[in-house]
Scaffold this active site. Structure first.
Site, mmCIF file in Angstrom:
data_model
loop_
_atom_site.group_PDB
_atom_site.id
_atom_site.type_symbol
_atom_site.label_atom_id
_atom_site.label_comp_id
_atom_site.label_asym_id
_atom_site.label_seq_id
_atom_site.Cartn_x
_atom_site.Cartn_y
_atom_site.Cartn_z
ATOM 1 N N TYR B 177 47.739 29.732 40.531
ATOM 2 C CA TYR B 177 47.813 31.175 40.748
ATOM 3 C C TYR B 177 47.180 31.922 39.592
ATOM 4 C CZ TYR B 177 51.742 31.883 37.498
ATOM 5 O OH TYR B 177 52.531 31.972 36.392
ATOM 6 N N CYS B 178 46.873 33.213 39.858
ATOM 7 C CA CYS B 178 46.282 34.034 38.804
ATOM 8 C C CYS B 178 46.774 35.468 38.936
ATOM 9 C CB CYS B 178 44.757 33.939 38.831
ATOM 10 S SG CYS B 178 44.037 34.311 40.441
ATOM 11 N N ARG B 179 45.855 36.434 38.897
ATOM 12 C CA ARG B 179 46.295 37.829 38.837
ATOM 13 C C ARG B 179 46.648 38.451 40.174
ATOM 14 N NH1 ARG B 179 41.456 39.313 34.663
ATOM 15 N NH2 ARG B 179 42.520 38.680 32.747
ATOM 16 N N PHE B 207 50.722 36.897 40.089
ATOM 17 C CA PHE B 207 52.020 37.020 39.438
ATOM 18 C C PHE B 207 52.696 38.364 39.667
ATOM 19 C CE2 PHE B 207 54.634 38.290 35.839
ATOM 20 C CZ PHE B 207 55.684 37.415 36.036
#
Lengths: 222, 222
Positions: B177-179, B207
């Site tokens: 996952y990232c932004r 997140f």
DNA sequence: AATCTATTCAATGGATTCATTGATTAATTG
DNA sequence: CAATTAATCAATGAATCCATTGAATAGATT
């Protein structure tokens, strides 16, 4: 596709969407359409706009797919494309009420002038409904009531309220609701009822908020 | 106060708020600040803007109270004023993904190019976490990981991933996952992992979406 | 066919937004 | 105290947005 190009495209599209929301009249149009569909003429009349101007604003909303048109005879009925439009409008509204001191001040000024400071939230209304000691009054125009209303609510459009006040059931508290927190119908109704000696308060939110919380509602088909 | 004046004021203020959101760069700034606070310089670098231009956009956001500044030394750290800002951004994003065909097309084009079409939603990830058969990988920069991350996630910033791929626990599926849905880090990570023979997929959301769903998260104070 | 009506289109000028440039401020370092 | 650095300010022209106006369209009525 380039990473940069990708971002530019996606954020550009979303900014376009925000731009469509970034005009007072267009927000008011969305607030109106959240109640029920309307013709260009009706919208123009409600907002005191020329037909051409109202039409242009509607074109802009249509351009980003926020509203659709259904043509009937020579009327164009505009309606919201999706419940998510209301969701965005609501979250923008909430953000504004929290972050813009100016809005809260304006709201308080207006309400204190109408003698209807104490407003009841949907959650509080639900409690009262359980105990069955409340009369719920919908003071929006009939068409909007028919398009959807809180179950058990009485429909008395604001401009008929004075004449029909005698018909109200006695002995129970009256909670008035209308289109939303920025709609003045409920405030006017509370002022009128209190002047006539009927204890009343307004619902803070409006019918669209009730609906988007997935609470049950009634609609009366044509 | 006049009824008309009241409406003009309230809707005018809210339109001003929407106007502040109505620019691609400003939406990107909000998307960035939703991860962690940043200086003007960092924002300018991330978005390829001149300092003056970045500063101007931040002034606009500050003008409607969407961001605040904390001055330290001669750095100005900007941060979001409120979780509700993220909420509006999210609902705008969702509306866009639903109503603007162009966005979905762009997203699909990009993902298929990165070989990471199949994305997992937060709900699906939660199921996998219960069964304990998943490695969660956070590929954002370390500062953002420290500001908040999914409990149990491993932090390997995207630019270190190739070197540290050997250190990954074996035998379990990797979810990166990232932004957020428009951040490309996770896509690049999935492409890289798959090329190295490690089965992986990305989390659809980022997140901030995890956080705003009130799910538990970890943060590492300085 | 001619008329009427709701809506849209096209063109106009005035206001606002935007990126760029160069100057200015204010805190830190040498 | 001079120099450096991060950030802001001020001014500029180009582009865009907006309301108004008058003309055009298209469905209904006579």
């Amino acid at each position: 596709m380039e990473k940069k190009e990708f971002k530019a495209k996606v954020f550009g599209e979303l900014a376009g969407l925000a731009k469509a929301l970034a005009h007072p009249f267009r927000l008011q149009i969305i607030d109106l359409l959240a109640q029920s569909s309307r013709t260009v003429e009706e919208i123009a009349a409600q907002l005191n706009l020329s037909m051409a101007n109202a039409s242009q604003h509607l074109q802009i909303l249509k351009g980003v797919n926020l509203v659709h048109v259904r043509k009937e005879g020579h009327y164009a009925h505009y309606y919201l494309a999706d419940a998510k439009v209301v969701a965005v409008w609501q979250s923008l509204r909430e953000l504004g009420m929290e972050r813009l001191a100016e809005i809260e001040r304006t709201l308080n000024d207006f309400r204190s002038q109408k003698h209807s400071f104490q407003a009841v939230t949907i959650d509080e209304l639900l409690l009262k409904m359980e105990q069955d000691n409340v009369v719920i009054l919908d003071v929006r125009p009939e068409k909007e009531f028919r398009a959807g209303h809180i179950p058990g609510a009485l429909s008395i459009p604001i401009d008929q309220l004075l004449n029909r006040i005698a018909g109200l059931p006695l002995g129970r508290e009256v909670v008035v609701y209308c289109r939303g927190p920025f709609c003045v119908y409920a405030d006017e109704a509370v002022e009128l009822l209190q002047n006539q000696g009927v204890p009343a308060c307004r619902l803070e939110e409006g019918f669209p908020d009730w609906k988007s919380r997935q609470l049950p509602f009634h609609a009366i088909p044509d």
